[in-house]
Design a protein around this motif. Structure first.
Motif, short mmCIF file in Angstrom:
data_model
loop_
_atom_site.label_atom_id
_atom_site.label_comp_id
_atom_site.label_asym_id
_atom_site.label_seq_id
_atom_site.Cartn_x
_atom_site.Cartn_y
_atom_site.Cartn_z
N ALA A 5 0.83 -1.21 0.00
CA ALA A 5 0.00 0.00 0.00
C ALA A 5 0.87 1.25 0.00
O ALA A 5 0.59 2.23 -0.72
N ALA A 6 1.93 1.25 0.81
CA ALA A 6 2.82 2.40 0.85
C ALA A 6 3.51 2.60 -0.49
O ALA A 6 3.66 3.75 -0.95
N LEU A 7 3.94 1.53 -1.11
CA LEU A 7 4.59 1.65 -2.42
C LEU A 7 3.67 2.29 -3.44
O LEU A 7 4.08 3.19 -4.18
N PHE A 8 2.43 1.83 -3.49
CA PHE A 8 1.49 2.40 -4.47
C PHE A 8 1.29 3.89 -4.22
O PHE A 8 1.34 4.70 -5.15
N ALA A 9 1.08 4.27 -2.96
CA ALA A 9 0.83 5.67 -2.64
C ALA A 9 2.05 6.53 -2.92
O ALA A 9 1.94 7.62 -3.51
N LEU A 10 3.23 6.07 -2.51
CA LEU A 10 4.44 6.88 -2.67
C LEU A 10 4.85 7.02 -4.13
O LEU A 10 5.28 8.10 -4.56
N ILE A 11 4.73 5.94 -4.90
CA ILE A 11 5.07 6.02 -6.32
C ILE A 11 4.10 6.95 -7.05
O ILE A 11 4.50 7.74 -7.91
N THR A 12 2.83 6.85 -6.71
CA THR A 12 1.84 7.73 -7.33
C THR A 12 2.12 9.19 -6.99
O THR A 12 2.03 10.08 -7.85
N ALA A 13 2.46 9.46 -5.73
CA ALA A 13 2.69 10.84 -5.29
C ALA A 13 3.98 11.43 -5.83
O ALA A 13 4.01 12.57 -6.30
N PHE A 14 5.06 10.67 -5.77
CA PHE A 14 6.38 11.22 -6.10
C PHE A 14 6.83 10.91 -7.53
O PHE A 14 7.81 11.48 -8.01
N GLY A 15 6.11 10.02 -8.20
CA GLY A 15 6.48 9.67 -9.57
C GLY A 15 6.61 10.87 -10.50
O GLY A 15 7.58 10.99 -11.23
N PRO A 16 5.64 11.80 -10.48
CA PRO A 16 5.74 12.95 -11.37
C PRO A 16 6.91 13.88 -11.05
O PRO A 16 7.31 14.70 -11.89
N VAL A 17 7.47 13.77 -9.85
CA VAL A 17 8.57 14.65 -9.45
C VAL A 17 9.93 14.04 -9.81
O VAL A 17 10.77 14.68 -10.44
N SER A 18 10.14 12.79 -9.38
CA SER A 18 11.47 12.19 -9.52
C SER A 18 11.48 10.87 -10.27
O SER A 18 12.54 10.29 -10.50
N GLY A 19 10.30 10.36 -10.63
CA GLY A 19 10.23 9.02 -11.18
C GLY A 19 10.06 7.98 -10.10
O GLY A 19 9.86 6.80 -10.40
N ALA A 20 10.15 8.40 -8.83
CA ALA A 20 9.89 7.52 -7.68
C ALA A 20 10.70 6.23 -7.75
O ALA A 20 10.14 5.14 -7.68
N GLN A 21 12.01 6.35 -7.87
CA GLN A 21 12.85 5.16 -7.93
C GLN A 21 13.03 4.55 -6.54
O GLN A 21 12.86 3.34 -6.36
N PHE A 22 13.42 5.35 -5.55
CA PHE A 22 13.56 4.92 -4.15
C PHE A 22 14.47 3.71 -3.99
O PHE A 22 14.38 2.99 -3.00
N ASN A 23 15.34 3.45 -4.95
CA ASN A 23 16.05 2.17 -4.98
C ASN A 23 17.33 2.32 -5.80
O ASN A 23 17.27 2.57 -7.01
N PRO A 24 18.51 2.18 -5.18
CA PRO A 24 19.76 2.31 -5.94
C PRO A 24 19.88 1.34 -7.11
O PRO A 24 20.52 1.67 -8.12
N ALA A 25 19.28 0.15 -6.99
CA ALA A 25 19.35 -0.80 -8.09
C ALA A 25 18.56 -0.28 -9.29
O ALA A 25 18.99 -0.42 -10.45
N VAL A 26 17.42 0.33 -9.04
CA VAL A 26 16.61 0.91 -10.12
C VAL A 26 17.33 2.13 -10.70
O VAL A 26 17.36 2.32 -11.93
N THR A 27 17.92 2.94 -9.86
CA THR A 27 18.68 4.10 -10.33
C THR A 27 19.83 3.65 -11.22
O THR A 27 20.11 4.26 -12.26
N LEU A 28 20.51 2.58 -10.84
CA LEU A 28 21.60 2.04 -11.66
C LEU A 28 21.10 1.65 -13.03
O LEU A 28 21.75 1.93 -14.05
N VAL A 29 19.94 1.04 -13.08
CA VAL A 29 19.38 0.62 -14.37
C VAL A 29 19.10 1.83 -15.26
O VAL A 29 19.43 1.83 -16.45
N PHE A 30 18.53 2.88 -14.70
CA PHE A 30 18.25 4.07 -15.50
C PHE A 30 19.53 4.80 -15.91
O PHE A 30 19.57 5.43 -16.96
N LEU A 31 20.57 4.69 -15.10
CA LEU A 31 21.86 5.22 -15.50
C LEU A 31 22.41 4.43 -16.69
O LEU A 31 22.87 5.02 -17.68
N ILE A 32 22.32 3.12 -16.62
CA ILE A 32 22.79 2.26 -17.72
C ILE A 32 22.02 2.57 -19.00
O ILE A 32 22.60 2.60 -20.10
#
Length: 225
Positions: A50-77
């Motif tokens: 539930a927290a993931l859904f709410a936080l991704i929905t809220a912060f997605g438009p601002v930062s993409g709501a990655q919240f995860n170094p592994a996901v950030t690494l993928v977007f860097l790649i």
């Protein structure tokens, strides 16, 4: 993303911190309310999803709501950001996660700094972390092509499922893993087990990024139409 870098970094820090607070806090609450481990894990799962859904929905438009170094690494790649921004994101994700641990402890009147004692080691659990992160990244990259809040729903549902089909209960996030090492609670992980989890998570993320580049390439799925 149109938001300036300071807002993007603030969103990543806040989102990761609140996510960790939800994971650890719900684990503490569940552990206090029941001696049934399966029921406690179910409560922890529901709160996290539930927290993931709410936080991704809220912060997605601002930062993409990655919240995860592994996901950030993928977007860097994939060329989605500069190295400097990726490094800054990882730094605030880790810092936000640690603050989330402190917040969870404060809300339940526990010592702020703790060393987790829960042993999460062995080949099977490391494999589970690789699988969990592989599936998470692949799901994110696939859902990005769908409309609306597909990413938020996909991530929340995938993590809810992975809590139960992986032996590690699907940490799937280096920043969250590190933060949970400082909580001797239901959601904790022994600090000595953190490096192996993180290596498995990063390996799973990189493998998923490579496969997604082929699987979701432009034109995929149009053969025979």
């Amino acid at each position: 993303m149109s938001a300036p870098l300071p807002q993007r970094l603030a969103a990543e820090a806040l989102g990761t911190g609140l996510l960790v607070a939800a994971v650890i806090g719900s684990g503490i609450m569940a552990d206090r309310l029941t001696d049934d481990v399966a029921l406690a894990l179910l409560a922890n799962t529901i709160a996290t999803a539930a927290a993931l859904f709410a936080l991704i929905t809220a912060f997605g438009p601002v930062s993409g709501a990655q919240f995860n170094p592994a996901v950030t690494l993928v977007f860097l790649i994939k060329g989605g950001m500069t190295r400097n921004e990726a490094a800054a994101r990882v730094a605030v994700q880790v810092l936000g996660g640690l603050c989330g641990t402190l917040l969870a402890h404060a809300m339940f009147s526990l010592p702020l700094w703790q060393a987790a004692g829960t042993i999460r080691s062995g080949t099977a659990q490391c494999l589970a972390e690789g699988v969990a992160t592989f599936g998470l990244v692949l799901s994110i990259l696939g859902a990005q092509r769908a409309p609306g809040s597909a990413v938020a729903a996909t991530v929340a549902l995938y993590i809810a499922a992975a809590y139960w089909f992986t032996s590690s209960t699907s940490f799937a996030n280096p920043a969250v893993t590190l933060a949970r090492a400082f909580s001797d609670s239901f959601a904790g992980i022994r600090p000595a087990d953190v490096p192996a989890f993180i290596l498995a998570q990063l390996a799973g993320a990189v493998l998923a990024a490579g496969l997604a580049g082929w699987l979701f390439r432009p034109g995929a799925g149009t053969a025979g139409k």
